[in-house]
Design a protein around this motif. Structure first.
Motif, short mmCIF file in Angstrom:
data_model
loop_
_atom_site.label_atom_id
_atom_site.label_comp_id
_atom_site.label_asym_id
_atom_site.label_seq_id
_atom_site.Cartn_x
_atom_site.Cartn_y
_atom_site.Cartn_z
N ILE A 1 22.18 5.92 -21.16
CA ILE A 1 21.16 6.38 -22.10
C ILE A 1 21.72 7.52 -22.94
O ILE A 1 21.56 7.55 -24.16
CB ILE A 1 19.88 6.82 -21.35
CG1 ILE A 1 19.18 5.58 -20.76
CG2 ILE A 1 18.94 7.55 -22.28
CD1 ILE A 1 18.04 5.91 -19.84
N VAL A 2 22.38 8.46 -22.31
CA VAL A 2 22.95 9.60 -23.03
C VAL A 2 24.11 9.14 -23.90
O VAL A 2 24.24 9.57 -25.04
CB VAL A 2 23.42 10.69 -22.03
CG1 VAL A 2 24.18 11.78 -22.75
CG2 VAL A 2 22.22 11.27 -21.31
N LYS B 1 21.06 5.00 -10.81
CA LYS B 1 20.32 5.93 -11.67
C LYS B 1 21.28 6.78 -12.49
O LYS B 1 21.04 7.03 -13.68
CB LYS B 1 19.40 6.82 -10.84
CG LYS B 1 18.18 6.09 -10.32
CD LYS B 1 17.29 7.00 -9.53
CE LYS B 1 16.12 6.23 -8.94
NZ LYS B 1 15.25 7.10 -8.14
N GLN B 2 22.36 7.25 -11.87
CA GLN B 2 23.33 8.05 -12.60
C GLN B 2 23.99 7.23 -13.70
O GLN B 2 24.20 7.71 -14.81
CB GLN B 2 24.40 8.57 -11.64
CG GLN B 2 23.91 9.66 -10.71
CD GLN B 2 24.96 10.07 -9.71
OE1 GLN B 2 26.00 9.44 -9.58
NE2 GLN B 2 24.69 11.14 -8.97
N GLU C 1 22.65 4.65 -15.27
CA GLU C 1 21.65 4.45 -16.31
C GLU C 1 21.50 5.70 -17.16
O GLU C 1 21.37 5.61 -18.38
CB GLU C 1 20.31 4.06 -15.70
CG GLU C 1 20.27 2.65 -15.13
CD GLU C 1 18.98 2.35 -14.41
OE1 GLU C 1 18.13 3.27 -14.27
OE2 GLU C 1 18.81 1.21 -13.98
N ASP C 2 21.53 6.87 -16.53
CA ASP C 2 21.43 8.12 -17.27
C ASP C 2 22.61 8.28 -18.22
O ASP C 2 22.46 8.70 -19.36
CB ASP C 2 21.35 9.32 -16.32
CG ASP C 2 20.04 9.36 -15.55
OD1 ASP C 2 19.08 8.67 -15.97
OD2 ASP C 2 19.99 10.06 -14.52
#
Length: 85
Positions: free
Chosen positions: A38-39, A31-32, A34-35
Motif C-alpha cells: 500500500i505504501v 499484514k506487513q 500488504e502495508d
C-alpha cells in the motif's frame, strides 16, 4: 500389497500451540507485506493492477510469468512461407 491396520493419530496440546504460533506469524507477515504494498504503490506496479486497462493487466501478467509474446508479421510471405505465386 500388504494391508495394515490404520494408525491412530492423536492431536496434542503442543501441536495446537505450534500451529497457532505459526499461523499468527504468517498473518503478521502478510499484514506487513500488504502495508508495504500500500505504501509502495506509488511506483506504478500497484496502480497497474487496479486500473481497468486490459492491456496493462495482460502485460503485468506476462511479465510475472515470464512470457514474452512475439509480434505477428502482417505480410503475405510470412502467412504462406516462402511460396511464390
Amino acid at each position: 500389497m500388504l494391508r495394515r491396520k490404520p494408525t491412530r493419530l492423536e492431536l496434542k496440546l503442543d501441536d495446537i500451540e505450534e500451529f497457532e504460533s505459526i499461523r499468527k506469524d504468517l498473518e503478521t507477515r502478510k499484514k506487513q507485506k500488504e502495508d508495504v504494498d500500500i505504501v509502495g504503490g506509488s511506483d506504478g506496479e500497484g496502480a497497474i493492477g487496479l486500473s481497468g486497462d486490459p492491456k496493462s493487466r495482460e502485460q503485468m501478467i506476462n511479465d510475472r510469468i515470464g512470457y514474452k509474446p512475439q509480434p505477428k508479421p502482417n505480410n503475405r510471405s510470412s502467412q504462406f512461407g516462402n511460396f511464390e505465386f
